[in-house]
Design an enzyme around this catalytic site. Structure first.
Site, PDB file in Angstrom:
ATOM      1  CB  CYS A 137      42.622 -22.895 -22.231  1.00 41.24           C
ATOM      2  SG  CYS A 137      42.587 -22.485 -23.322  1.00 41.24           S
ATOM      3  CB  CYS A 144      38.869 -18.647 -18.113  1.00 41.67           C
ATOM      4  SG  CYS A 144      38.570 -19.970 -17.958  1.00 41.67           S
ATOM      5  N   GLY A 187      40.138 -26.242 -22.298  1.00 43.75           N
ATOM      6  CA  GLY A 187      40.586 -26.357 -23.321  1.00 43.75           C
ATOM      7  C   GLY A 187      39.509 -25.119 -24.860  1.00 43.75           C
ATOM      8  CD  GLU A 188      39.786 -22.258 -28.512  1.00 44.66           C
ATOM      9  OE1 GLU A 188      38.457 -21.601 -28.099  1.00 44.66           O
ATOM     10  OE2 GLU A 188      38.992 -22.749 -29.790  1.00 44.66           O
ATOM     11  CB  SER A 219      32.268 -24.254 -27.356  1.00 40.39           C
ATOM     12  OG  SER A 219      32.658 -22.449 -26.802  1.00 40.39           O
ATOM     13  CB  SER A 242      33.380 -17.802 -25.793  1.00 42.23           C
ATOM     14  OG  SER A 242      33.221 -19.555 -25.760  1.00 42.23           O
ATOM     15  CG  LEU A 243      30.784 -12.014 -28.953  1.00 40.68           C
ATOM     16  CD1 LEU A 243      32.092 -12.060 -30.679  1.00 40.68           C
ATOM     17  CD2 LEU A 243      30.037 -11.331 -30.069  1.00 40.68           C
ATOM     18  CB  CYS A 361      35.216 -25.020 -17.509  1.00 43.28           C
ATOM     19  SG  CYS A 361      35.856 -23.261 -18.515  1.00 43.28           S
TER      20      CYS A 361
HETATM   21  N1  SAH Z   1      37.197 -22.576 -24.642  1.00 44.80           N
HETATM   22  C1  SAH Z   1      36.553 -22.821 -25.660  1.00 44.80           C
HETATM   23  C2  SAH Z   1      35.240 -23.628 -25.111  1.00 44.80           C
HETATM   24  C3  SAH Z   1      35.952 -23.829 -23.631  1.00 44.80           C
HETATM   25  S1  SAH Z   1      35.609 -22.645 -21.835  1.00 44.80           S
HETATM   26  C4  SAH Z   1      35.710 -21.227 -25.179  1.00 44.80           C
HETATM   27  O1  SAH Z   1      36.339 -20.387 -24.415  1.00 44.80           O
HETATM   28  O2  SAH Z   1      34.916 -21.156 -25.700  1.00 44.80           O
HETATM   29  C5  SAH Z   1      33.699 -22.732 -22.408  1.00 44.80           C
HETATM   30  C6  SAH Z   1      32.505 -21.763 -22.215  1.00 44.80           C
HETATM   31  O3  SAH Z   1      33.079 -21.419 -20.490  1.00 44.80           O
HETATM   32  C7  SAH Z   1      33.281 -20.237 -22.586  1.00 44.80           C
HETATM   33  O4  SAH Z   1      32.408 -19.658 -23.507  1.00 44.80           O
HETATM   34  C8  SAH Z   1      33.738 -19.612 -21.322  1.00 44.80           C
HETATM   35  O5  SAH Z   1      33.325 -18.505 -21.385  1.00 44.80           O
HETATM   36  C9  SAH Z   1      33.004 -20.390 -20.622  1.00 44.80           C
HETATM   37  N2  SAH Z   1      33.192 -19.919 -18.731  1.00 44.80           N
HETATM   38  C10 SAH Z   1      34.865 -19.617 -18.989  1.00 44.80           C
HETATM   39  N3  SAH Z   1      34.412 -19.321 -16.878  1.00 44.80           N
HETATM   40  C11 SAH Z   1      33.328 -19.258 -16.947  1.00 44.80           C
HETATM   41  C12 SAH Z   1      32.892 -18.729 -15.652  1.00 44.80           C
HETATM   42  N4  SAH Z   1      33.696 -18.423 -15.097  1.00 44.80           N
HETATM   43  N5  SAH Z   1      31.201 -18.793 -15.742  1.00 44.80           N
HETATM   44  C13 SAH Z   1      30.926 -18.789 -16.356  1.00 44.80           C
HETATM   45  N6  SAH Z   1      31.239 -19.832 -18.042  1.00 44.80           N
HETATM   46  C14 SAH Z   1      32.527 -19.458 -17.691  1.00 44.80           C
HETATM   47 FE1  SF4 Z   2      40.525 -21.230 -22.889  1.00 42.68          FE
HETATM   48 FE2  SF4 Z   2      38.091 -21.283 -23.113  1.00 42.68          FE
HETATM   49 FE3  SF4 Z   2      38.707 -21.244 -21.178  1.00 42.68          FE
HETATM   50 FE4  SF4 Z   2      39.273 -18.821 -22.860  1.00 42.68          FE
HETATM   51  S1  SF4 Z   2      37.415 -19.497 -22.371  1.00 42.68           S
HETATM   52  S2  SF4 Z   2      41.062 -19.701 -21.295  1.00 42.68           S
HETATM   53  S3  SF4 Z   2      39.653 -19.876 -24.160  1.00 42.68           S
HETATM   54  S4  SF4 Z   2      38.992 -22.334 -21.928  1.00 42.68           S
END
Ligand code: SAH
Ligand code: SF4
Length: 372
Positions: A137, A144, A187-188, A219, A242-243, A361
């Site tokens: 991403c 993340c 991914g986004e 998302s 994702s706020l 993820c």
């Molecule tokens: N890129 C998009 C969609 C994929 S991420 C986005 O960010 O919305 C999907 C969700 O997984 C996001 O809300 C992200 O905040 C969450 N996520 C990422 N890392 C995480 C972690 N370590 N624990 C819990 N949720 C996590």
């Molecule tokens: Fe990409 Fe979503 Fe992970 Fe942020 S949380 S790096 S936007 S996959």
């Protein structure tokens, strides 16, 4: 290198000469490409109702058409290289794409099958599938794991579609059983809007999987201009934002993308988004201990969402090796939720499903890469 191995250059050539995959197309597009056009409906049925993996198995097609299809298209092959079952009924898949990259998909069991006293089925299992749309991403959120590998590649529509088709087949999920899709894997989605929107159309096709748009949730980390663009496409899908933070300073630390698209720009884009009458925009709030779990943050969140038909999903941060962020205390999560619900906001707490398997993820993929 042995002569049997494919060199990097050869791989590149194969990639450029690759035939388009049949799962890239909506039924309507296929009926323009295949003559006579009613055959497209049959092809769709073989793919999405009977889950076949070759054109030869499409028995009611004339041989000449099968040959023609074989010459022009391929059936996108995803190779399952790992599958982990969790105690809560979730299953996590690691798929290898043709170019050797890997992505994750998770089948989440939301409700178990239930029976009436007479043994008849009260209701079937309820599934949600979490799909990936990119390898890595670009957004680079600090919490993340997917972000750690940087951006590697966009998935094609066919590769996104095949994640669901594969999982339905692998779990003997009946073709017309309802299921929900969330674009919340790796991914986004709005960074790969072309392929994502096309996959959404393929999923929704009534002659195929017939997964209604209101059962699909995209998302995003909040690419405001793309949210507007997605809205204009009128796909009818649900939106999740994702706020994770309520002020720009903290959000920039967690999500560098906030420098380009600040919180207010996201709120404005959400307000302009066409929302299904029965639905609400979901705001995901990943709760990290001592970072964004204060009551002050809860108060600001309430004010921020004022006037938006929204619901909030509080997510426990799921720690992994090498991160400094910590999982929040249960009592702080509860207090946060209570404050919001007391003031009329819909708010749920989400435990990362499949905690005992590699949960959030990017984590299954990370394990696999480490073992290599
Ligand atoms: N890129 C998009 C969609 C994929 S991420 C986005 O960010 O919305 C999907 C969700 O997984 C996001 O809300 C992200 O905040 C969450 N996520 C990422 N890392 C995480 C972690 N370590 N624990 C819990 N949720 C996590
Ligand atoms: Fe990409 Fe979503 Fe992970 Fe942020 S949380 S790096 S936007 S996959």
């Amino acid at each position: 290198m042995s002569h049997l191995q494919i060199s990097k250059d050869e791989r590149e050539i194969m990639k450029t000469e690759k035939k388009p995959s049949i799962q890239d197309y909506t039924r309507e597009e296929l009926s323009q490409l295949i003559k006579p056009s009613f055959r497209a409906k049959q092809v769709y049925s073989w793919l999405y109702h009977k889950y076949v993996n070759s054109f030869d198995e499409m028995k009611n097609l004339p041989q000449a058409l099968k040959d023609d299809l074989k010459e022009k298209y391929r059936i996108e092959p995803l190779k399952m290289i790992r599958k982990e079952n969790s105690k809560d009924g979730s299953t996590k898949y690691l798929f290898e794409l043709e170019d050797g990259n890997t992505v994750e998909t998770v089948l989440l069991l939301m409700k178990k099958k239930q029976f009436n006293e007479d043994g008849s089925v009260k209701h079937q299992e309820k599934y949600t599938v979490c799909i990936s749309c990119q390898v890595g991403c670009k957004v680079g959120c600090s919490f993340c794991l997917t972000a750690k590998s940087g951006f590697i590649a966009n998935l094609t529509a066919g590769e996104i579609v095949e994640q669901i088709r594969f999982i339905k087949k692998d779990n003997n999920i009946d073709a017309n059983r309802r299921l929900n899709i969330v674009y919340m894997g790796m991914g986004e989605p709005l960074d790969n809007l072309g392929a994502v929107s096309q996959s959404s159309r393929v999923f929704a096709d009534l002659d195929g999987m017939a997964i209604a748009p209101h059962r699909q949730t995209i998302s995003t980390s909040g690419l405001s201009t793309k949210i507007v663009k997605l809205g204009k496409m009128e796909l009818g899908v649900n939106l999740a934002i994702s706020l994770h933070a309520v002020d720009d300073e903290l959000r920039e630390q967690l999500m560098p993308i906030n420098k380009a698209y600040n919180i207010q720009s996201i709120i404005d884009a959400v307000k302009a988004f066409p929302i299904n009458d029965r639905k609400r925009v979901m705001f995901e709030y990943l709760v990290i201990k001592d970072v964004n779990d204060s009551m002050d943050a809860a108060k600001k969140l309430l004010a921020l969402l004022n006037g938006i038909k929204s619901k909030v999903n509080l997510i426990y941060f799921n720690p992994y090796g090498g991160t400094e962020y910590k999982r929040p205390e249960e009592k702080d999560m509860k207090a946060f939720q209570e404050y919001l619900t007391k003031h009329g906001l819909h708010c749920t707490i989400r435990e990362s499903k499949g905690l005992d398997i590699s949960a959030a993820c990017g984590q299954l993929r990370d394990n696999e890469l480490e073992e290599k």
